[in-house]
Design an enzyme around this catalytic site. Structure first.
Site, PDB file in Angstrom:
ATOM      1  N   ASP A  52      44.895  44.130  59.333  1.00 25.65           N
ATOM      2  CA  ASP A  52      45.134  43.208  58.226  1.00 25.65           C
ATOM      3  C   ASP A  52      43.829  42.704  57.633  1.00 25.65           C
ATOM      4  O   ASP A  52      42.748  42.908  58.190  1.00 25.65           O
ATOM      5  CB  ASP A  52      45.957  42.008  58.709  1.00 25.65           C
ATOM      6  CG  ASP A  52      47.386  42.376  59.050  1.00 25.65           C
ATOM      7  OD1 ASP A  52      47.951  43.240  58.357  1.00 25.65           O
ATOM      8  OD2 ASP A  52      47.938  41.789  60.000  1.00 25.65           O
ATOM      9  N   TYR A 111      43.006  46.481  71.567  1.00 25.02           N
ATOM     10  CA  TYR A 111      42.466  45.384  70.761  1.00 25.02           C
ATOM     11  C   TYR A 111      41.805  44.353  71.670  1.00 25.02           C
ATOM     12  O   TYR A 111      42.140  44.248  72.851  1.00 25.02           O
ATOM     13  CB  TYR A 111      43.579  44.666  69.994  1.00 25.02           C
ATOM     14  CG  TYR A 111      44.184  45.417  68.836  1.00 25.02           C
ATOM     15  CD1 TYR A 111      43.722  45.205  67.533  1.00 25.02           C
ATOM     16  CD2 TYR A 111      45.233  46.309  69.025  1.00 25.02           C
ATOM     17  CE1 TYR A 111      44.293  45.878  66.464  1.00 25.02           C
ATOM     18  CE2 TYR A 111      45.810  46.990  67.959  1.00 25.02           C
ATOM     19  CZ  TYR A 111      45.336  46.765  66.684  1.00 25.02           C
ATOM     20  OH  TYR A 111      45.901  47.432  65.620  1.00 25.02           O
TER      21      TYR A 111
END
Length: 245
Positions: A52, A111
């Site tokens: 994002d 992540y």
């Protein structure tokens, strides 16, 4: 056609995310334009994950096809030359089989989320960490995170805009490590829901602040309702580390 696999790092602060969008600058657009400038070919870049706006990457994986052969090291140099002045760079490039797909061939994605936990913010890393001034109970966060490991319905941590066909995901790793003034949360899974990592982080911070008990995470998970979970953590602390194939 020649298929190239590249590893990309970028600071997402001033970018609209990975995916090309009209009217804004994205990582995909920057790279596709750089490839066109040195090759003369318009390509479509496929990434292993769609980060994002504001999210960073250490080892985002992508692939593209060219009709002409280029030495991989020349592709690295050319892309890095033409991506300036944006903070987007290619770290590695290799020729791969035409059956390889950056997204669909991936078997795991990793992540890390960075929290700066001290009374004062960082001037250097202000847009690269989530600064939380009040002390967090890391041991409580670690205990709470155990409820999330494994295969579950993660609807409570799913963005309303998520396009995934199923909310069922398998979280294979969630390690929370305190390093001096920083708390790092490491996540691994075959795939993630939209905002899943950031929504989990936001919920774990409520545990760290002693607003939630560690055991409440299990209830939030089971109710399968986004309203039951915590707020979405800021994008600035999230980094795509790598994808496995």
């Amino acid at each position: 056609m020649y298929r190239y696999k590249i590893s990309v790092e970028y600071l997402g602060t001033n970018l609209a995310g990975w995916q090309r969008q009209s009217g804004v600058m994205s990582v995909q657009q920057i790279l596709e334009e750089a490839i066109y400038k040195f090759s003369g070919e318009q390509v479509t870049l496929f990434g292993s994950g769609r980060t994002d706006a504001g999210v960073h990457a250490i080892g985002q994986i992508a692939h593209f096809d060219l009709s002409k052969y280029f030495e991989p090291y020349k592709i690295i140099r050319a892309i890095n030359y033409f991506t300036r002045p944006y903070i987007v760079g290619v770290c590695n490039c290799e020729l791969v089989d035409n059956n390889f797909h950056a997204r669909f061939s991936a078997i795991a994605r990793h992540y890390v989320y960075r929290i700066l936990n001290r009374p004062y913010p960082s001037v250097i890393d202000f847009d690269r960490v989530w600064w939380i001034s009040v002390p967090l109970d890391v041991s409580a966060m670690q205990k709470s995170s155990l409820y999330l490991l494994g295969k579950h319905n993660f609807t409570s941590f799913r963005a309303s805009s998520c396009q995934s066909k199923s909310p069922i995901k398998t979280l294979t790793k969630l390690d929370i490590i305190k390093e001096n003034e920083e708390i790092k949360l490491y996540f691994s899974a075959p795939s993630f829901l939209h905002h899943m990592v950031r929504n989990i982080v936001g919920s774990l911070v409520l545990v760290g602040k002693n607003i939630w008990q560690a055991e409440q995470m299990q209830q939030v998970l089971e109710v399968a309702d986004r309203k039951a979970a915590g707020p979405t953590a800021p994008a600035c602390g999230l980094y795509f580390i790598k994808a496995d194939y």
